[in-house]
Scaffold this active site. Structure first.
Site, short mmCIF file in Angstrom:
data_model
loop_
_atom_site.label_atom_id
_atom_site.label_comp_id
_atom_site.label_asym_id
_atom_site.label_seq_id
_atom_site.Cartn_x
_atom_site.Cartn_y
_atom_site.Cartn_z
N GLY A 112 110.72 9.91 9.79
CA GLY A 112 110.75 9.80 8.33
C GLY A 112 112.10 10.07 7.68
N SER B 253 115.98 12.63 2.19
CA SER B 253 114.62 12.61 2.74
C SER B 253 114.11 14.03 3.02
CB SER B 253 114.59 11.85 4.07
OG SER B 253 114.91 10.50 3.87
N ILE B 254 112.82 14.23 2.74
CA ILE B 254 112.20 15.52 3.06
C ILE B 254 112.31 15.79 4.57
CG2 ILE B 254 110.02 16.79 3.05
CD1 ILE B 254 109.26 15.15 0.51
N VAL C 55 105.94 1.79 12.14
CA VAL C 55 104.56 1.93 12.61
C VAL C 55 103.75 0.64 12.45
CG1 VAL C 55 104.49 4.45 12.29
CG2 VAL C 55 103.71 2.96 10.43
N ILE D 87 106.17 10.07 6.44
CA ILE D 87 106.27 8.68 6.00
C ILE D 87 105.06 8.30 5.16
CG2 ILE D 87 107.55 8.12 8.11
CD1 ILE D 87 105.14 6.53 9.09
N TYR E 283 100.13 7.98 -9.65
CA TYR E 283 100.10 8.20 -8.20
C TYR E 283 99.07 7.26 -7.53
CZ TYR E 283 101.32 10.74 -3.98
OH TYR E 283 101.79 11.07 -2.73
N LYS F 37 96.38 10.07 0.44
CA LYS F 37 96.73 11.47 0.75
C LYS F 37 95.47 12.33 0.91
CE LYS F 37 101.33 11.24 0.59
NZ LYS F 37 102.11 11.11 1.84
N THR G 87 113.46 11.33 -4.10
CA THR G 87 113.80 10.63 -2.85
C THR G 87 113.63 9.13 -3.04
OG1 THR G 87 111.53 10.72 -2.09
CG2 THR G 87 112.93 12.59 -1.49
N ALA H 160 111.40 7.21 -1.57
CA ALA H 160 109.96 6.92 -1.72
C ALA H 160 109.50 7.21 -3.15
CB ALA H 160 109.15 7.74 -0.73
N1 LIG Z 1 109.33 12.78 -2.86
C1 LIG Z 1 108.26 13.46 -3.31
O1 LIG Z 1 108.20 13.85 -4.46
C2 LIG Z 1 107.14 13.77 -2.37
C3 LIG Z 1 106.22 14.77 -2.73
C4 LIG Z 1 105.16 15.06 -1.85
C5 LIG Z 1 105.03 14.35 -0.68
N2 LIG Z 1 105.95 13.37 -0.36
C6 LIG Z 1 105.76 12.66 0.91
O2 LIG Z 1 106.84 12.97 1.77
C7 LIG Z 1 106.96 11.94 2.76
C8 LIG Z 1 108.42 11.55 2.90
O3 LIG Z 1 108.88 10.90 1.74
P1 LIG Z 1 110.27 11.21 1.04
O4 LIG Z 1 109.96 11.60 -0.35
O5 LIG Z 1 111.10 12.09 1.90
O6 LIG Z 1 110.93 9.76 0.92
P2 LIG Z 1 111.86 8.91 1.93
O7 LIG Z 1 111.95 7.55 1.31
O8 LIG Z 1 113.13 9.63 2.20
O9 LIG Z 1 111.01 8.87 3.26
C9 LIG Z 1 109.94 7.99 3.45
C10 LIG Z 1 110.05 7.51 4.89
O10 LIG Z 1 108.96 6.67 5.21
C11 LIG Z 1 109.45 5.75 6.15
N3 LIG Z 1 108.55 4.61 6.34
C12 LIG Z 1 108.00 3.80 5.39
N4 LIG Z 1 107.27 2.83 5.98
C13 LIG Z 1 107.36 3.05 7.34
C14 LIG Z 1 106.85 2.39 8.48
N5 LIG Z 1 106.13 1.26 8.40
N6 LIG Z 1 107.13 2.89 9.71
C15 LIG Z 1 107.89 4.01 9.84
N7 LIG Z 1 108.43 4.67 8.78
C16 LIG Z 1 108.16 4.19 7.56
C17 LIG Z 1 110.79 5.34 5.57
O11 LIG Z 1 111.59 4.70 6.53
C18 LIG Z 1 111.33 6.70 5.13
O12 LIG Z 1 112.09 7.28 6.17
C19 LIG Z 1 106.01 10.84 2.32
O13 LIG Z 1 104.79 10.98 3.03
C20 LIG Z 1 105.78 11.16 0.85
O14 LIG Z 1 104.56 10.64 0.36
C21 LIG Z 1 106.98 13.09 -1.18
#
Ligand SMILES: NC(=O)c1ccc[n+]([C@@H]2O[C@H](COP(=O)([O-])OP(=O)(O)OC[C@H]3O[C@@H](n4cnc5c(N)ncnc54)[C@H](O)[C@@H]3O)[C@@H](O)[C@H]2O)c1
Length: 263
Positions: A22, A28-29, A74, A101, A164, A171, A202, A204
């Site tokens: 991810g 990225s987180i 994936v 992801i 959302y 989720k 981020t 996403a």
């Molecule tokens: N940003 C927020 O506010 C927040 C809050 C809570 C949860 N999240 C969750 O954290 C997780 C990481 O998101 P983020 O905010 O770091 O954004 P990000 O865009 O940095 O990371 C998302 C990742 O998902 C990957 N991805 C998407 N489709 C894919 C696929 N088909 N195969 C493999 N990888 C794939 C992307 O390549 C990317 O690395 C996600 O599950 C997101 O829902 C984000």
């Protein structure tokens, strides 16, 4: 009384091996978490989505001294299996996995849940939920000494959060999968956690309309009156991989300044 410094925590994950899925860039987180795992001495495998993403992820993987660096989309048949096969061959074990992801096609994410078409729903669920279940399945035989599985969720699974939409549905399923998998794999010493950070700017998150308003609301309403950083998420996530956290499993860990307790 002097407070012990716990110097051993600096190398608490030395000799442990973890897979990080991810990282897209340094916001990225998954990057925040990977840095924390590495700082505690873990050896990491890092994946990148595709050739276009590779140039952004490669320098970060180098910084982490990742010993395995390979593509993983994936949606590409067989690619998830290839990652775990390589880990099995080169490491022979896996101690933790970070699944960070999610994806939803724009037309599904931006509409009402009641209008979502089958394809958009299935794609959202496949990438954002099923991929975690599959990775847990593939990790199980490699976690011979137990281990920890992490996935990233968000409060929109529990409450209706404006914009959302269908991701909240995915989720909720993801959090339920965490509970079932925790119950199934617990006897083998494998713990499972859903990490629920507050909003972070981020890539996403940029797909969610009016995200700035969500951030403002989090900052003004959370008990701590602060937004979280990826380093905050990393530190708390890495804690759960430590032996001291071995009896914590199956839950949702909120790293949101306490936002979820406020109405
Ligand atoms: N940003 C927020 O506010 C927040 C809050 C809570 C949860 N999240 C969750 O954290 C997780 C990481 O998101 P983020 O905010 O770091 O954004 P990000 O865009 O940095 O990371 C998302 C990742 O998902 C990957 N991805 C998407 N489709 C894919 C696929 N088909 N195969 C493999 N990888 C794939 C992307 O390549 C990317 O690395 C996600 O599950 C997101 O829902 C984000």
């Amino acid at each position: 009384m002097t407070v012990p410094a716990f110097p051993e925590t600096k190398v608490a994950l030395k000799g442990r091996k973890g897979l990080i899925v991810g990282i897209a860039n340094d916001q990225s987180i998954a990057w925040g978490c990977a840095k924390a795992f590495r700082a505690l001495g873990a050896e990491l495998a890092v994946t990148y989505l595709n050739e276009r993403a590779k140039k952004h992820v490669e320098p970060l993987a180098k910084e982490l001294e990742a010993s395995i660096f390979m593509p993983l989309d994936v949606n590409t048949e067989g690619q998830t299996e290839q990652v775990f096969e390589r880990i099995g061959k080169e490491w022979g074990q896996l101690d933790f996995l970070l699944h960070s992801i999610a994806f939803s096609p724009k037309e599904a994410l931006h509409g009402r849940v009641v209008d979502v078409e089958r394809d958009g729903f299935l794609k959202t669920m496949e990438v954002s939920c099923w991929s975690f279940m599959r990775m847990a399945h593939l990790a199980e035989p490699l976690m011979k000494n137990g281990g920890t599985l992490f996935t990233m969720t968000y409060y929109g699974s529990q409450m209706v959060v404006k914009n959302y939409n269908v991701m909240g549905v995915a989720k909720a399923a993801l959090e339920a999968s965490v509970r079932y998998i925790a119950a199934e794999l617990g006897p083998k010493g494998i713990r499972v956690h859903a990490i629920s950070p507050g909003p972070l700017a981020t890539r996403a998150a940029s797909g969610i309309p009016e995200f700035d308003e969500l951030m403002d609301k989090a900052q003004t309403t959370a008990p701590t009156r602060s937004l979280v950083s990826i380093d905050d998420v990393g530190a708390a996530t890495a804690f759960l991989a430590l032996d001291g956290a071995k009896l914590i499993t199956g839950g949702v860990m909120y790293i949101d300044g306490g936002y979820h307790i406020i109405d």
